[in-house]
Write a protein that holds these residues in place. Structure first.
Motif, PDB file in Angstrom:
ATOM      1  N   GLU A   1      58.124 127.952  52.861  1.00 16.43           N
ATOM      2  CA  GLU A   1      58.293 127.611  51.445  1.00 16.43           C
ATOM      3  C   GLU A   1      58.107 126.119  51.217  1.00 16.43           C
ATOM      4  O   GLU A   1      57.363 125.683  50.344  1.00 16.43           O
TER       5      GLU A   1
ATOM      6  N   SER B   1      55.188 123.936  49.297  1.00 16.29           N
ATOM      7  CA  SER B   1      55.414 123.079  48.133  1.00 16.29           C
ATOM      8  C   SER B   1      54.753 121.718  48.315  1.00 16.29           C
ATOM      9  O   SER B   1      54.585 120.971  47.367  1.00 16.29           O
TER      10      SER B   1
ATOM     11  N   ASP C   1      47.960 125.434  41.718  1.00 11.24           N
ATOM     12  CA  ASP C   1      49.357 125.706  41.369  1.00 11.24           C
ATOM     13  C   ASP C   1      49.705 127.185  41.439  1.00 11.24           C
ATOM     14  O   ASP C   1      50.790 127.552  41.850  1.00 11.24           O
TER      15      ASP C   1
ATOM     16  N   ARG D   1      50.072 128.384  45.084  1.00  6.88           N
ATOM     17  CA  ARG D   1      51.270 127.806  45.664  1.00  6.88           C
ATOM     18  C   ARG D   1      52.523 128.500  45.098  1.00  6.88           C
ATOM     19  O   ARG D   1      53.417 128.917  45.833  1.00  6.88           O
ATOM     20  N   GLY D   2      52.536 128.660  43.749  1.00  7.55           N
ATOM     21  CA  GLY D   2      53.671 129.327  43.109  1.00  7.55           C
ATOM     22  C   GLY D   2      53.855 130.727  43.644  1.00  7.55           C
ATOM     23  O   GLY D   2      54.961 131.142  43.997  1.00  7.55           O
TER      24      GLY D   2
ATOM     25  N   ILE E   1      55.317 130.676  47.182  1.00  5.66           N
ATOM     26  CA  ILE E   1      56.752 130.359  47.186  1.00  5.66           C
ATOM     27  C   ILE E   1      57.564 131.559  46.699  1.00  5.66           C
ATOM     28  O   ILE E   1      58.589 131.920  47.278  1.00  5.66           O
TER      29      ILE E   1
ATOM     30  N   MET F   1      60.442 133.551  48.690  1.00  5.42           N
ATOM     31  CA  MET F   1      61.762 133.660  48.079  1.00  5.42           C
ATOM     32  C   MET F   1      62.206 135.122  48.036  1.00  5.42           C
ATOM     33  O   MET F   1      63.335 135.454  48.431  1.00  5.42           O
TER      34      MET F   1
ATOM     35  N   LYS G   1      63.115 136.416  51.500  1.00  7.25           N
ATOM     36  CA  LYS G   1      64.425 135.915  51.943  1.00  7.25           C
ATOM     37  C   LYS G   1      65.553 136.670  51.248  1.00  7.25           C
ATOM     38  O   LYS G   1      66.521 137.106  51.865  1.00  7.25           O
TER      39      LYS G   1
ATOM     40  N   ILE H   1      69.018 130.851  47.243  1.00  9.40           N
ATOM     41  CA  ILE H   1      67.615 131.106  47.611  1.00  9.40           C
ATOM     42  C   ILE H   1      66.737 131.042  46.360  1.00  9.40           C
ATOM     43  O   ILE H   1      65.668 130.436  46.347  1.00  9.40           O
ATOM     44  N   LEU H   2      67.249 131.673  45.269  1.00  9.54           N
ATOM     45  CA  LEU H   2      66.494 131.652  44.010  1.00  9.54           C
ATOM     46  C   LEU H   2      66.423 130.242  43.443  1.00  9.54           C
ATOM     47  O   LEU H   2      65.356 129.762  43.050  1.00  9.54           O
TER      48      LEU H   2
ATOM     49  N   PHE I   1      66.743 127.360  44.917  1.00 16.15           N
ATOM     50  CA  PHE I   1      65.943 126.453  45.731  1.00 16.15           C
ATOM     51  C   PHE I   1      64.454 126.639  45.445  1.00 16.15           C
ATOM     52  O   PHE I   1      63.725 125.668  45.230  1.00 16.15           O
ATOM     53  N   ALA I   2      64.022 127.905  45.381  1.00 13.93           N
ATOM     54  CA  ALA I   2      62.600 128.133  45.149  1.00 13.93           C
ATOM     55  C   ALA I   2      62.210 127.843  43.701  1.00 13.93           C
ATOM     56  O   ALA I   2      61.243 127.135  43.434  1.00 13.93           O
ATOM     57  N   LEU I   3      62.994 128.387  42.754  1.00  9.41           N
ATOM     58  CA  LEU I   3      62.569 128.317  41.353  1.00  9.41           C
ATOM     59  C   LEU I   3      62.759 126.923  40.764  1.00  9.41           C
ATOM     60  O   LEU I   3      61.965 126.470  39.941  1.00  9.41           O
TER      61      LEU I   3
ATOM     62  N   LEU J   1      61.360 123.932  44.256  1.00  5.86           N
ATOM     63  CA  LEU J   1      60.041 123.960  44.893  1.00  5.86           C
ATOM     64  C   LEU J   1      58.899 124.240  43.928  1.00  5.86           C
ATOM     65  O   LEU J   1      57.818 123.692  44.077  1.00  5.86           O
ATOM     66  N   LEU J   2      59.130 125.108  42.941  1.00  2.00           N
ATOM     67  CA  LEU J   2      58.015 125.479  42.065  1.00  2.00           C
ATOM     68  C   LEU J   2      57.556 124.264  41.275  1.00  2.00           C
ATOM     69  O   LEU J   2      58.367 123.499  40.785  1.00  2.00           O
ATOM     70  N   PRO J   3      56.258 124.104  41.134  1.00  2.00           N
ATOM     71  CA  PRO J   3      55.745 122.933  40.426  1.00  2.00           C
ATOM     72  C   PRO J   3      56.139 122.943  38.947  1.00  2.00           C
ATOM     73  O   PRO J   3      56.301 123.994  38.386  1.00  2.00           O
TER      74      PRO J   3
END
Ligand SMILES: [Cu+2]
Lengths: 632, 107, 202
Positions: free
Chosen positions: B38, B42, B48, B51-52, B55, B59, B62, C192-193, C195-197, C200-202
């Motif tokens: 992940e 990033s 984008d 990549r999105g 991720i 997610m 996990k 977990i949600l 951290f990613a959303l 990390l997400l642009p």
């Protein structure tokens, strides 16, 4: 229920043993007593909300009156709405659920009796907290759905909105706790043979409502946190100057608000589905259809929230989608109406008071449902929005619907609750006065609403053509007041009377009538084994070849049980012991909330109060977790 | 519905075959790897959307690993799954709707 | 027909055969999905709005320290492992290992909370508070509520550790540990949600 006093434990922490008197009531964990507490408290709030409504109607009786100032008027309609929704219809429904759910499924209590007590105390403190705003600078005045940014400090600087937001937060906790409890109870505590599809419809509706609550309360809880953080800590969720979006509030509020509509009406539908079969001497027509349409309403109730936001301008796609889903939800609702009519059809209908209220419910709810379909049409709704037409609609649903249903339930189960019958004559008077007063009050609102009279406006000009109708509405409101007085009088004379109700006054069908009235603490001496839907009826009757009911010769009404209980039968059945800790835990919340409101003016004293509240809360929780469920 | 629960009841009473500590450690390693993936995703320079998506997939994996293994939902009664996944699905559906409505207005 | 409630008392089994408290916990977690869903949706709805409206920063890209948050995310993930090992220990009746793993889980949780406190302080030093902009409000409230959940979890775990050392958590009480574990893993999956959303997400 032998309890050994714990000599070793000091003072107030000693396990309460009283089951009577003041201590008995504040430490009770008996679902029937908690139901009674809910019912009485909700009725007191009903009187308060009713007086608020009468004041509103006085102000609007004629054009340009100044019975109330504009600000007082705003406070009154806010308190009226908040009270009737959160402090009357919800807890009154909860009173029935508490009392009836374990009895209907053949259980001795709910799954978590102490949690049940906690729900009541948190509800009570939430309600008292809201009303205490009257003594601290005035009640909330922003309307019951508290649209942002009106609720930000900039527009409502007083403490009213603070009281409102924190009180609803507490009421939400109370609802969540009791809903988890009811779901686990209904799924896990059923008597042998009581399969899900043998459960009475009221128990089913309790499950549906509980699921709606545990999913709908979190969004409003977050919305209230956001508005409270804006007010207490200066966040920007609804601060327009920083880009905060009022529509966020509308989404979160109505995500709760629309399921809430079904939370208010489904218990009454459940009650009516119990009354009509008993009073018609027939099983409920299409039991499975009634249950599944109730479940369907619960599911679909989640997909319609934006019909409250048609005038926001969500765009044609969203408006069309939500208009469609809203029209569709009328289908399962209509199905239920056909089922009730089908139940009465060809039955031997007895028009006793419960039947009158149930039929009144069906009739009034049809009117409210139909006007509801008219505002599912988005373009029509933009005309109706914020007018008295909307007020008319939801009072036909919530008063003509929920309140009529609940009164029907009160008349029907009063002998079960207390062992005495409410007076039939006064009940009839109560019903007709209520029906007439109700229609006089809310019927004309359709007309003035379509003519453009706006809600939440403290007066109106002469020459609008609304004067006569408004006067009629005010007169109607006072007729309702007289009807409620008749009911109170009925309760008083019934309580004074010494005449005991027959064991089974309505020739009822469900398990709660199997045991004595009022039921003993442990509900059933012996847990019934269930063989059929409408188990109690099948114990009384068998059917001949043509399907006609024939009384069973071997059926013995359990009047003997009443005598037995008076002499303390039911020994050897271990019921959980009373506890102080639900009360202590609940007490922590209003203390913390008061501290939060003090912190701006009193600084450290406010933070100190929050800390005290937290300590009380934790004391309650730890005491609770460490005490055994029952003293041996 | 009822019959299914009641039939399911007996098997709950037995100690269901919980995976042992070894499996748990393996799951934890998988979680660590996915997290690393992940974070790497990033940083790298792809478009984008890809990549999105990457991720989001990590997610979700996990999330599913923890729920199914650490929370035992995979081995437990179906009713628990219904309770949890029901709430989860409702939340996801409703908030995707809210966000897409709002995105349409704000744009 | 399976076993049923015959008395209100102790030997009672339930209609579904499932434990009352466990059913309660799963219902609560299902409901809490809606709670965090609302908070996350608020954050996502406001994401990018400060920039679009030209409101002053700091904006996410300027303050997020991905390596640092990755480390604290990793710590919380590993606390789920120690938690599940604690449960597996008590289910075998091994109270000593239960206490060790519970303590480890609590310490990992506390480390995560400490990391969050440090991160919040760092953001405040860079000029981002609850009041600064929409990002500040929605970020701090979302992660703050998550942190509050972690704190409650740590309190629960430490309380159980104390009970266990008093000999009040035995093999037959493993449900208590299981319930605390479910709650703890839930807090982990919410992170977990987040951290990613959020990070990390642009
Ligand atoms: Cu609605």
């Amino acid at each position: 229920m032998a309890t050994i006093p714990q000599a070793a434990v000091p003072g107030f922490l000693r396990r309460p043993t009283a089951t009577q008197g003041f201590v008995g009531w504040v430490t009770t964990i008996d679902h029937k007593k908690i139901g009674a507490l809910y019912g009485v408290t909700a009725f007191i709030f009903f009187i308060l909300g009713g007086v608020e409504a009468l004041l509103i109607r006085l102000q609007l009786a004629q054009p340009n009156l100044d019975v109330l100032t504009a600000d007082r008027y705003n406070q009154l309609f806010t308190m009226h709405g908040t009270t009737m929704v959160f402090l009357v219809v919800m807890p009154m429904s909860s009173a029935f659920m508490n009392f009836l759910l374990p009895l209907q499924i053949g259980a001795r209590d709910v799954a978590f009796p102490r949690l049940n007590a906690l729900s009541y105390w948190v509800f009570l403190f939430g309600g008292l907290f809201l009303y205490s705003s009257l003594f601290f600078g005035g009640a909330p005045n922003q309307g019951w759905y508290g649209y942002a940014p009106l609720t930000t400090k900039l527009y409502t600087p007083g403490h009213g909105v603070d009281f409102w937001a924190l009180s609803l937060q507490m009421l939400g906790i109370a609802s969540l706790a009791s809903s988890f409890n009811f779901i686990v109870t209904a799924l896990n505590m059923r008597a042998p043979g009581m399969t899900l599809l043998r459960m009475p419809v009221f128990s089913w509706m309790t499950i549906v409502v509980s699921f709606l609550l545990i999913t709908a309360v979190p969004p409003i809880s977050v919305a209230l946190f956001e508005v409270s953080f804006d007010r207490f800590f200066g966040t920007n969720f609804f601060n327009v100057a920083k880009g905060g979006d009022p529509i966020l509030w509308q989404h979160l509020f109505w995500l709760f608000g629309h399921p809430e509509v079904y939370i208010l009406i489904l218990p009454a539908m459940g009650i009516v589905s119990e009354i009509l079969p008993a009073m018609s001497g027939k099983p409920l027509f299409g039991y499975a259809v009634v249950v599944f349409s109730g479940v369907a309403i619960g599911f679909m109730g989640w997909g319609v929230w934006a019909h409250h936001m048609f005038v926001v301008g969500l765009g044609p796609a969203a408006n069309a989608a939500f208009a469609t889903s809203t029209m569709l939800i009328a289908v399962p609702t209509g199905v239920k109406i056909f089922n009730w009519i089908g139940t009465m059809w060809g039955g031997q209908l007895r028009f006793a008071a419960p039947a009158k209220f149930a039929i009144g419910f069906v009739a009034m709810f049809i009117i409210g449902g139909l006007s509801g379909v008219t505002h599912a049409v988005a373009p029509a709704d933009t005309q109706q929005n914020d007018t008295y037409y909307i007020i008319a609609h939801f009072h036909y649903v919530l008063f003509g619907g929920a309140i009529f249903g609940l009164f029907g339930g009160i008349y029907y189960w009063w002998p079960k609750f207390t062992g005495k019958m409410l007076n039939e004559g006064i009940g009839t008077l109560h019903f007709w006065l209520l029906l007439i007063g109700f229609n006089l009050t809310f019927g004309p609102m359709h007309v003035v609403g379509l003519n453009g009279q706006l809600r939440r406006t403290f007066t109106y000009a002469e020459g609008t053509g609304w004067d006569t109708w408004n006067l009629v509405e005010t007169i109607g409101a006072f007729v309702i007041a007289v009807a409620v007085l008749a009911f109170i009088y009925n309760v008083i004379i019934t309580m004074r009377s010494r005449v005991r109700a027959p064991h089974d006054p309505w020739d009822a069908r469900t398990l709660e009538w199997l045991t004595a009235s009022p039921p003993p603490e442990h509900n059933f001496d012996e847990i019934p084994v269930v063989h059929a839907r409408d188990e109690f009826w099948h114990r009384k009757y068998s059917e001949d070849e043509s399907g006609r009911a024939v009384p069973r010769p071997d059926y013995q009404p359990q009047t003997a049980a009443v005598v037995q209980h008076a002499h303390g039968s039911g020994h050897g059945i271990h019921m959980p012991s009373p506890s102080y800790f639900p009360l202590v835990t609940a007490l922590g919340l209003p203390i913390m909330a008061s501290g939060l409101m003090m912190k701006d003016s009193y600084g450290y004293a406010g933070w100190g109060t929050i800390a005290v509240g937290a300590v009380v809360l934790l004391t309650g929780i730890y005491g609770w977790c460490l005490e055994p469920v029952a003293e041996e | 519905m009822s019959t299914r629960h009641e039939q399911a009841a007996p098997e709950v009473h037995q100690e269901h075959a919980h995976p042992g500590p070894r499996t748990y450690v393996e799951i934890a390693v998988a979680l660590a790897v996915l997290t690393t993936l992940e974070v790497i995703l990033s940083y790298i320079n792809v478009n984008d959307f890809a990549r999105g998506l990457g991720i989001m997939i990590c997610m979700t994996l996990k999330f599913a690993l923890v729920v199914m293994w650490f929370m035992h939902l995979r081995f437990d009664n179906r009713l628990f799954t219904v309770m949890f996944v029901g709430g989860l699905t409702l939340a996801v559906a409703v908030f995707i709707a809210v966000l897409s409505i709002q995105r349409a207005i704000f744009a | 027909m399976a076993v049923h409630t015959t008395t209100g008392g102790h030997e009672a089994t339930t209609s579904t055969g499932l434990d009352n408290r466990k059913l309660f916990m799963w219902l609560f977690l299902g409901s809490d999905c809606l709670f965090f869903g609302s908070l996350i949706a608020t954050y996502l709805m406001y994401r990018g709005r400060d920039e679009a409206l030209g409101k002053p920063g700091p904006h996410p890209a300027e303050v997020f320290d991905i390596p640092y948050t990755s480390a604290s995310s990793f710590i919380l993930l590993m606390s789920s492992l120690t938690m599940v090992l604690a449960l597996s220990a008590i289910q075998r009746g091994d109270v000593r290992r239960l206490r060790i793993w519970l303590l480890a889980t609590s310490l990992l949780g506390l480390t995560f909370l400490g990391g969050q406190a440090y991160e919040f302080t760092a953001f405040v030093h860079e000029g981002l508070t609850l009041r600064t902009n929409l990002f500040g409000s929605s970020f701090f409230v979302l992660t703050g509520f998550h942190g509050a959940h972690v704190a409650v979890g740590v309190l629960m775990l430490l309380s159980i550790t104390v009970l266990a050392s008093q000999g009040r958590i035995r093999q037959q009480d493993s449900m208590t540990v299981e319930l605390a574990g479910l709650y703890w893993h839930f807090v982990d999956i919410v992170w977990i949600l987040i951290f990613a959303l959020i990070y990390l997400l642009p």
